[in-house]
Design an enzyme around this catalytic site. Structure first.
Site, PDB file in Angstrom:
ATOM      1  N   LYS A  25       3.171  -3.332  -8.981  1.00  0.00           N
ATOM      2  CA  LYS A  25       2.979  -2.832  -7.613  1.00  0.00           C
ATOM      3  C   LYS A  25       1.538  -3.048  -7.205  1.00  0.00           C
ATOM      4  O   LYS A  25       0.610  -2.629  -7.903  1.00  0.00           O
ATOM      5  CB  LYS A  25       3.323  -1.344  -7.518  1.00  0.00           C
ATOM      6  CG  LYS A  25       3.207  -0.802  -6.086  1.00  0.00           C
ATOM      7  CD  LYS A  25       3.769   0.605  -5.957  1.00  0.00           C
ATOM      8  CE  LYS A  25       2.772   1.686  -6.291  1.00  0.00           C
ATOM      9  NZ  LYS A  25       1.717   1.883  -5.264  1.00  0.00           N
ATOM     10  N   ASP A  67       2.937  -2.530  -1.706  1.00  0.00           N
ATOM     11  CA  ASP A  67       3.071  -1.156  -1.191  1.00  0.00           C
ATOM     12  C   ASP A  67       2.056  -0.936  -0.067  1.00  0.00           C
ATOM     13  O   ASP A  67       1.039  -0.279  -0.258  1.00  0.00           O
ATOM     14  CB  ASP A  67       2.851  -0.178  -2.352  1.00  0.00           C
ATOM     15  CG  ASP A  67       3.172   1.262  -1.991  1.00  0.00           C
ATOM     16  OD1 ASP A  67       3.856   1.487  -0.974  1.00  0.00           O
ATOM     17  OD2 ASP A  67       2.744   2.158  -2.749  1.00  0.00           O
ATOM     18  N   LYS A  81       3.015   0.292   3.026  1.00  0.00           N
ATOM     19  CA  LYS A  81       3.488   1.416   3.862  1.00  0.00           C
ATOM     20  C   LYS A  81       3.195   1.162   5.346  1.00  0.00           C
ATOM     21  O   LYS A  81       2.522   1.933   6.024  1.00  0.00           O
ATOM     22  CB  LYS A  81       2.865   2.738   3.407  1.00  0.00           C
ATOM     23  CG  LYS A  81       3.288   3.150   2.001  1.00  0.00           C
ATOM     24  CD  LYS A  81       2.824   4.556   1.668  1.00  0.00           C
ATOM     25  CE  LYS A  81       3.297   5.023   0.295  1.00  0.00           C
ATOM     26  NZ  LYS A  81       2.669   4.334  -0.839  1.00  0.00           N
ATOM     27  N   ASP A 116       3.927   0.749  12.492  1.00  0.00           N
ATOM     28  CA  ASP A 116       3.318   0.286  13.748  1.00  0.00           C
ATOM     29  C   ASP A 116       4.456  -0.051  14.705  1.00  0.00           C
ATOM     30  O   ASP A 116       5.626   0.188  14.389  1.00  0.00           O
ATOM     31  CB  ASP A 116       2.411  -0.927  13.451  1.00  0.00           C
ATOM     32  CG  ASP A 116       1.261  -1.064  14.450  1.00  0.00           C
ATOM     33  OD1 ASP A 116       1.498  -0.897  15.658  1.00  0.00           O
ATOM     34  OD2 ASP A 116       0.133  -1.353  14.012  1.00  0.00           O
ATOM     35  N   THR A 159       4.585  -5.743  15.775  1.00  0.00           N
ATOM     36  CA  THR A 159       3.484  -5.884  14.815  1.00  0.00           C
ATOM     37  C   THR A 159       3.995  -5.834  13.381  1.00  0.00           C
ATOM     38  O   THR A 159       3.571  -6.622  12.521  1.00  0.00           O
ATOM     39  CB  THR A 159       2.446  -4.771  15.060  1.00  0.00           C
ATOM     40  OG1 THR A 159       1.997  -4.892  16.404  1.00  0.00           O
ATOM     41  CG2 THR A 159       1.269  -4.870  14.112  1.00  0.00           C
ATOM     42  N   THR A 199       5.277  12.392  -0.898  1.00  0.00           N
ATOM     43  CA  THR A 199       5.371  13.531  -1.812  1.00  0.00           C
ATOM     44  C   THR A 199       4.151  14.443  -1.703  1.00  0.00           C
ATOM     45  O   THR A 199       4.156  15.546  -2.218  1.00  0.00           O
ATOM     46  CB  THR A 199       5.533  13.041  -3.267  1.00  0.00           C
ATOM     47  OG1 THR A 199       4.576  12.011  -3.495  1.00  0.00           O
ATOM     48  CG2 THR A 199       6.919  12.491  -3.498  1.00  0.00           C
ATOM     49  N   ARG A 242       6.584  10.805 -15.133  1.00  0.00           N
ATOM     50  CA  ARG A 242       5.684  10.945 -16.281  1.00  0.00           C
ATOM     51  C   ARG A 242       6.494  11.015 -17.557  1.00  0.00           C
ATOM     52  O   ARG A 242       7.435  11.808 -17.625  1.00  0.00           O
ATOM     53  CB  ARG A 242       4.871  12.260 -16.172  1.00  0.00           C
ATOM     54  CG  ARG A 242       3.808  12.248 -15.084  1.00  0.00           C
ATOM     55  CD  ARG A 242       2.670  11.347 -15.502  1.00  0.00           C
ATOM     56  NE  ARG A 242       1.675  11.204 -14.452  1.00  0.00           N
ATOM     57  CZ  ARG A 242       1.720  10.321 -13.458  1.00  0.00           C
ATOM     58  NH1 ARG A 242       2.745   9.501 -13.351  1.00  0.00           N
ATOM     59  NH2 ARG A 242       0.763  10.241 -12.574  1.00  0.00           N
ATOM     60  N   GLN A 290       0.032  14.411  -9.316  1.00  0.00           N
ATOM     61  CA  GLN A 290       1.455  14.457  -8.973  1.00  0.00           C
ATOM     62  C   GLN A 290       1.944  15.862  -9.285  1.00  0.00           C
ATOM     63  O   GLN A 290       1.870  16.317 -10.425  1.00  0.00           O
ATOM     64  CB  GLN A 290       2.250  13.427  -9.796  1.00  0.00           C
ATOM     65  CG  GLN A 290       1.841  11.994  -9.532  1.00  0.00           C
ATOM     66  CD  GLN A 290       2.501  11.408  -8.293  1.00  0.00           C
ATOM     67  OE1 GLN A 290       3.057  12.145  -7.470  1.00  0.00           O
ATOM     68  NE2 GLN A 290       2.435  10.104  -8.139  1.00  0.00           N
ATOM     69  N   GLY A 310       2.001   4.618 -12.668  1.00  0.00           N
ATOM     70  CA  GLY A 310       0.634   4.114 -12.559  1.00  0.00           C
ATOM     71  C   GLY A 310      -0.223   4.508 -13.738  1.00  0.00           C
ATOM     72  O   GLY A 310      -0.287   3.803 -14.755  1.00  0.00           O
ATOM     73  N   ARG A 311      -0.871   5.649 -13.621  1.00  0.00           N
ATOM     74  CA  ARG A 311      -1.890   6.026 -14.603  1.00  0.00           C
ATOM     75  C   ARG A 311      -1.420   6.101 -16.048  1.00  0.00           C
ATOM     76  O   ARG A 311      -2.190   5.699 -16.943  1.00  0.00           O
ATOM     77  CB  ARG A 311      -2.554   7.335 -14.157  1.00  0.00           C
ATOM     78  CG  ARG A 311      -3.473   7.106 -12.971  1.00  0.00           C
ATOM     79  CD  ARG A 311      -3.779   8.379 -12.202  1.00  0.00           C
ATOM     80  NE  ARG A 311      -2.626   8.817 -11.447  1.00  0.00           N
ATOM     81  CZ  ARG A 311      -2.625   9.891 -10.642  1.00  0.00           C
ATOM     82  NH1 ARG A 311      -3.723  10.621 -10.527  1.00  0.00           N
ATOM     83  NH2 ARG A 311      -1.538  10.210  -9.976  1.00  0.00           N
TER      84      ARG A 311
HETATM   85  O1  C5P Z   1      -0.561   7.100 -11.358  1.00  0.00           O
HETATM   86  P1  C5P Z   1       0.765   7.436 -10.802  1.00  0.00           P
HETATM   87  O2  C5P Z   1       1.927   7.166 -11.740  1.00  0.00           O
HETATM   88  O3  C5P Z   1       0.826   8.808 -10.208  1.00  0.00           O
HETATM   89  O4  C5P Z   1       0.932   6.371  -9.601  1.00  0.00           O
HETATM   90  C1  C5P Z   1       1.982   6.412  -8.725  1.00  0.00           C
HETATM   91  C2  C5P Z   1       1.885   5.280  -7.775  1.00  0.00           C
HETATM   92  O5  C5P Z   1       2.926   5.446  -6.805  1.00  0.00           O
HETATM   93  C3  C5P Z   1       0.585   5.214  -6.991  1.00  0.00           C
HETATM   94  O6  C5P Z   1       0.309   3.840  -6.756  1.00  0.00           O
HETATM   95  C4  C5P Z   1       0.894   5.937  -5.710  1.00  0.00           C
HETATM   96  O7  C5P Z   1       0.156   5.422  -4.623  1.00  0.00           O
HETATM   97  C5  C5P Z   1       2.366   5.633  -5.528  1.00  0.00           C
HETATM   98  N1  C5P Z   1       3.116   6.615  -4.764  1.00  0.00           N
HETATM   99  C6  C5P Z   1       3.230   7.948  -5.103  1.00  0.00           C
HETATM  100  N2  C5P Z   1       3.954   8.819  -4.351  1.00  0.00           N
HETATM  101  C7  C5P Z   1       4.562   8.378  -3.268  1.00  0.00           C
HETATM  102  C8  C5P Z   1       4.461   7.039  -2.911  1.00  0.00           C
HETATM  103  C9  C5P Z   1       3.731   6.178  -3.683  1.00  0.00           C
HETATM  104  O8  C5P Z   1       2.706   8.379  -6.094  1.00  0.00           O
HETATM  105  N3  C5P Z   1       5.288   9.220  -2.560  1.00  0.00           N
END
Ligand code: C5P
Length: 229
Positions: free
Chosen positions: A36, A63, A65, A68, A72, A118, A179, A188, A208-209
């Site tokens: 992503k 991503d 998002k 508009d 566009t 979220t 997670r 989160q 992500g993390r």
């Molecule tokens: O690090 P983590 O697992 O929390 O990353 C989640 C990813 O998903 C991030 O890139 C965040 O921008 C994205 N995201 C999110 N919640 C959303 C939409 C996108 O955490 N509702």
């Protein structure tokens, strides 16, 4: 055209420059089906990274998002389509005409509609004039997105079951906020494990993390993917 979800894992390349993104993507190899590219990396590198990854047959969720006027969003979507991103996010709250315009402009790219961020709680929804609670609003927006021709939605795993029940199979549900058991939740607030997201109906999960910051990102990704299998 059927959509292959692969190992169901989307690894978020939440880093601030191209070298870090390339290093993480190379380390991951095929441990995650998709990467992503979000706003941070896209703003840092520009669109070339999407074209390069797609050319190297790496599957990209872009991503951005988008939100508009329909014209566009349609024109931006056409550019993303030409770059080769397989998935592109737009905001469902942009309305039916905007969603239809995005879906029409996307020839190969699939449009995912972001339902309710979220990060928004009940008080935030009240402040922007949304009287329903998040769960009802998510199902309303998911239905709108499906009817407008979008391929799926981005939603919390907590809402995945309600979306699946309302819309049935064949509509992609992509969930962040996942997670592995025992991992740090970071910012989160309401997290689920990969298996819980899968059982609730998620087709793909964004992580992500827990991958980016792992000592061994590929091993972390493989462990999450095995929970999703
Ligand atoms: O690090 P983590 O697992 O929390 O990353 C989640 C990813 O998903 C991030 O890139 C965040 O921008 C994205 N995201 C999110 N919640 C959303 C939409 C996108 O955490 N509702």
């Amino acid at each position: 055209m059927t959509f292959e979800v692969g190992n169901r894992l989307i690894a978020a390349l939440d880093v601030d420059d191209r070298a870090k993104a390339d290093a993480l993507a190379a380390t991951l190899g095929d441990a995650a089906s998709f990467v992503k590219i979000g706003l941070e990396l896209f703003c840092a590198t520009g669109p070339a990274i999407v074209r390069d990854y797609a050319s190297a047959r790496r599957r990209v969720m872009l991503d951005l998002k988008l939100h508009d006027i329909p014209e566009t969003v349609a024109r931006a979507t056409a550019q993303v389509d030409a770059l080769g991103a397989e998935l592109l996010t737009v905001h469902a709250s942009g309305g039916r005409a905007m969603l239809e315009a995005a879906a029409r402009a996307a020839k190969r790219t699939r449009i995912l509609a972001v339902t309710v961020l979220t990060s928004l709680g009940d008080a935030d929804l009240d402040a922007i004039g949304v009287r329903d609670r998040a769960a009802a609003q998510v199902v309303r927006l998911a239905t709108l997105a499906r009817d407008a021709g979008c391929a799926g939605v981005v939603a919390s795993p907590h809402e995945a079951r309600a979306i699946r029940d309302a819309l049935g199979a064949g509509f992609l549900i992509v969930t962040p906020g996942v997670r592995p058991a025992g991992a740090d939740a970071g910012d989160q607030k309401r997290v689920t494990t990969p298996k819980m997201a899968r059982d609730a109906g998620a087709d793909l999960v964004v992580v992500g993390r827990p991958i980016r910051d792992a000592h061994d990102p590929a091993a972390a990704a493989r462990a999450i993917a095995s929970e999703l299998a």
